[in-house]
Scaffold this motif. Sequence first.
Motif, PDB file in Angstrom:
ATOM      1  N   SER A 111       0.827  -1.202   0.000  1.00 13.50           N
ATOM      2  CA  SER A 111       0.000   0.000   0.000  1.00 13.50           C
ATOM      3  C   SER A 111       0.862   1.253   0.000  1.00 13.50           C
ATOM      4  O   SER A 111       1.904   1.291   0.665  1.00 13.50           O
ATOM      5  CB  SER A 111      -0.906   0.020   1.238  1.00 13.50           C
ATOM      6  N   PRO A 112       0.429   2.301  -0.715  1.00 15.00           N
ATOM      7  CA  PRO A 112       1.121   3.589  -0.599  1.00 15.00           C
ATOM      8  C   PRO A 112       0.891   4.255   0.756  1.00 15.00           C
ATOM      9  O   PRO A 112       1.557   5.231   1.097  1.00 15.00           O
ATOM     10  CB  PRO A 112       0.509   4.410  -1.741  1.00 15.00           C
ATOM     11  N   ARG A 113      -0.056   3.713   1.531  1.00 18.55           N
ATOM     12  CA  ARG A 113      -0.357   4.257   2.865  1.00 18.55           C
ATOM     13  C   ARG A 113       0.080   3.292   3.969  1.00 18.55           C
ATOM     14  O   ARG A 113      -0.513   3.249   5.052  1.00 18.55           O
ATOM     15  CB  ARG A 113      -1.859   4.546   2.975  1.00 18.55           C
TER      16      ARG A 113
ATOM     17  N   GLY B 118       4.197   0.337  -1.275  1.00 18.64           N
ATOM     18  CA  GLY B 118       3.877   0.066  -2.673  1.00 18.64           C
ATOM     19  C   GLY B 118       3.217   1.260  -3.314  1.00 18.64           C
ATOM     20  O   GLY B 118       2.720   2.155  -2.625  1.00 18.64           O
ATOM     21  N   THR B 119       3.195   1.262  -4.623  1.00 17.08           N
ATOM     22  CA  THR B 119       2.604   2.390  -5.353  1.00 17.08           C
ATOM     23  C   THR B 119       1.088   2.290  -5.439  1.00 17.08           C
ATOM     24  O   THR B 119       0.406   3.267  -5.754  1.00 17.08           O
ATOM     25  CB  THR B 119       3.185   2.476  -6.770  1.00 17.08           C
ATOM     26  N   GLU B 120       0.526   1.101  -5.175  1.00 17.92           N
ATOM     27  CA  GLU B 120      -0.921   0.927  -5.179  1.00 17.92           C
ATOM     28  C   GLU B 120      -1.302  -0.141  -4.159  1.00 17.92           C
ATOM     29  O   GLU B 120      -0.470  -0.947  -3.735  1.00 17.92           O
ATOM     30  CB  GLU B 120      -1.413   0.517  -6.574  1.00 17.92           C
ATOM     31  N   ASP B 121      -2.565  -0.123  -3.749  1.00 13.92           N
ATOM     32  CA  ASP B 121      -3.054  -1.150  -2.838  1.00 13.92           C
ATOM     33  C   ASP B 121      -3.076  -2.482  -3.575  1.00 13.92           C
ATOM     34  O   ASP B 121      -3.642  -2.597  -4.672  1.00 13.92           O
ATOM     35  CB  ASP B 121      -4.450  -0.798  -2.343  1.00 13.92           C
ATOM     36  N   GLU B 122      -2.472  -3.490  -2.960  1.00 13.56           N
ATOM     37  CA  GLU B 122      -2.274  -4.754  -3.659  1.00 13.56           C
ATOM     38  C   GLU B 122      -2.179  -5.906  -2.662  1.00 13.56           C
ATOM     39  O   GLU B 122      -1.480  -5.795  -1.647  1.00 13.56           O
ATOM     40  CB  GLU B 122      -0.982  -4.666  -4.475  1.00 13.56           C
TER      41      GLU B 122
ATOM     42  N   SER C  42      -5.865   0.876   3.474  1.00 15.96           N
ATOM     43  CA  SER C  42      -5.358   0.286   2.228  1.00 15.96           C
ATOM     44  C   SER C  42      -6.383  -0.459   1.396  1.00 15.96           C
ATOM     45  O   SER C  42      -6.085  -1.501   0.817  1.00 15.96           O
ATOM     46  CB  SER C  42      -4.195  -0.651   2.559  1.00 15.96           C
ATOM     47  N   GLY C  43      -7.595   0.001   1.327  1.00 17.76           N
ATOM     48  CA  GLY C  43      -8.557  -0.603   0.420  1.00 17.76           C
ATOM     49  C   GLY C  43      -9.351  -1.732   1.026  1.00 17.76           C
ATOM     50  O   GLY C  43     -10.587  -1.699   1.029  1.00 17.76           O
TER      51      GLY C  43
ATOM     52  N   ILE D 150      -9.380  -5.278  -2.134  1.00 17.90           N
ATOM     53  CA  ILE D 150      -8.314  -5.008  -3.099  1.00 17.90           C
ATOM     54  C   ILE D 150      -8.580  -5.916  -4.285  1.00 17.90           C
ATOM     55  O   ILE D 150      -8.230  -7.101  -4.286  1.00 17.90           O
ATOM     56  CB  ILE D 150      -6.936  -5.283  -2.478  1.00 17.90           C
TER      57      ILE D 150
ATOM     58  N   LYS E  87      -9.079  -6.564  -8.697  1.00 20.05           N
ATOM     59  CA  LYS E  87      -8.675  -6.165 -10.037  1.00 20.05           C
ATOM     60  C   LYS E  87      -9.586  -6.852 -11.038  1.00 20.05           C
ATOM     61  O   LYS E  87     -10.073  -7.954 -10.821  1.00 20.05           O
ATOM     62  CB  LYS E  87      -7.212  -6.533 -10.306  1.00 20.05           C
TER      63      LYS E  87
END
Length: 299
Positions: free
Chosen positions: A12-14, A55-59, A251-252, A294, A296
């Motif tokens: 997560s970016p957070r 991370g650059t995105e929640d994953e 984080s989502g 999270i 996709k």
Amino acid sequence: MIQELSYVGIASPRAEEWRSYGTDFLGAMLTEDGPDGAVRLAVDDINYRIAIHPGTEDEFRYAGWGLANETDLRAYVDQLTEQGIDVQWGDARLCRERQVAELAWFCDPWGLRHELTWGKAALPLSFRPGRAMKGRFVTGGQGLGHVVFEVPDIEAANKFYSSLLGFRLSDRIIGDSFHVRFYHINGRHHSLALSQNPGHIGFNHMMLEYEEMDDLGTAIDLQAAHGVETMQTLGRHTNDLMTSTYVASPSGLQIELGHGGLVVDDLSWVARTFHKPSYWGHKRPTGRTSRPGILKALD
């Protein structure tokens, strides 16, 4: 031969926000950061069970499943390999990062990574709640808690997780707009659930269970002070009898915070079908229509 849900890792970016969220709100204990700066949280005497990587995105990154010992791990890996699953052994660096004796990993047909381990590091009497708590988290022989994955095809996923991996069906909930299957690997009613969501794959939520109802109530009281959004109100599930609420995380994914879940006994347990998820409660706040998690979209 899987014994427990041992740990979970996301990115997560957070990630930094989990330091206060995990301790001051959830009541977990902050432990030493991972090599990449991952925020790590303990909920018992296991060195850590939740890792939030920068991370650059929640994953969703991985779920770690614990086996009893090296003999069981190697026999299970051999069994999966014979069934055509591509299982890779983790190197010494990865084992040190996860703080386990040995590790093997594979991805399910939809790309979700699962790690098989034994010998997770622990220190007796080391856990100190991040906030005042009357009791502890329910772990021990029941493992960390449970995770719920969203899958595009519930029947194909059931075949993979049940027939190939050996997860045992506890029950299922089927309604007009949902189909969820619940699986156990120990006494916890479910350590894994699969929810059908055509066209999508991902991590819906993770559940943490408090020993004491008062600690769940305290978490609800702390939400406003910590700016934590309610995803579903307090309610009680029909199948595992858990009293719980669902809350947002930084984080989502949502976190289910619960108390009083059923313990199953394979000698007498009979799987059932339910047609509604809750006796009462678990309502979405007015205006909330988006699906948490999270997720996709599949190509």
